[in-house]
Design a protein around this motif. Sequence first.
Motif, PDB file in Angstrom:
ATOM      1  N   GLN A  46       0.829  -1.208   0.000  1.00  0.00           N
ATOM      2  CA  GLN A  46       0.000   0.000   0.000  1.00  0.00           C
ATOM      3  C   GLN A  46       0.869   1.266   0.000  1.00  0.00           C
ATOM      4  OE1 GLN A  46      -2.810   0.144   3.203  1.00  0.00           O
ATOM      5  NE2 GLN A  46      -3.700   2.072   2.529  1.00  0.00           N
ATOM      6  N   ASP A  47       1.898   1.295   0.848  1.00  0.00           N
ATOM      7  CA  ASP A  47       2.810   2.444   0.890  1.00  0.00           C
ATOM      8  C   ASP A  47       3.547   2.604  -0.436  1.00  0.00           C
ATOM      9  OD1 ASP A  47       2.158   3.034   3.522  1.00  0.00           O
ATOM     10  OD2 ASP A  47       3.821   1.855   4.334  1.00  0.00           O
ATOM     11  N   LYS A  50       1.435   4.151  -3.187  1.00  0.00           N
ATOM     12  CA  LYS A  50       1.219   5.586  -3.011  1.00  0.00           C
ATOM     13  C   LYS A  50       2.401   6.399  -3.515  1.00  0.00           C
ATOM     14  CE  LYS A  50      -1.354   5.233   1.296  1.00  0.00           C
ATOM     15  NZ  LYS A  50      -1.257   5.536   2.728  1.00  0.00           N
TER      16      LYS A  50
END
Length: 184
Positions: A46-47, A50
């Motif tokens: 997820q990081d 981004k």
Amino acid sequence: MKKIISLLAMVLAIQSFAQSYAKVEVGPEEDISLKIPTDFISMTDQDRMKRIYSSKVPLAQFANENQDVTLGVNYNIMRWTEKDTDLVYGFYKASVNNLFDEIEFIQDEIKEINGRKFIIFEFVSTVKNDNAFSGSRAAKNYTYIQYTSYNNQVLLFNFGCRARQMGTYQTIAKEIMNSIEIDD
């Protein structure tokens, strides 16, 4: 005696600010190793999504606590053997130059590190924002990239942060890149 105590105090102060590193192993068979700062953490998917725009999942992606400094290990399926290094160097230099509005190279060379040839590009880049209504200015970044041949493909290491952080991270980036070892 006062000079000795002052010198000792200064050495201890410098050592307290020294970066500590941990050796990590990455790759399908963990045959790629490098030292990373102990305060860097492995980025979650997820990081990573981004911050990094890529359809390919990297072999490893690390960041500092604020996630404004990143280190990635990735590959490209482009066929490359070590004898093609000069040709590949020209191809990647042209690609890097075309990615940015302005680029100032600090290092731009082919160098042997730990018995392996690497293509090295260390630079400060600027991407201008031509949209007058966006409210954001040009983005200036410090990047240190190394490419090498690995199993007839391209293996790349990419360290990046904002240009204003370069004074803090340039030595760390060099330490990381010079620690890379590959067993093939």
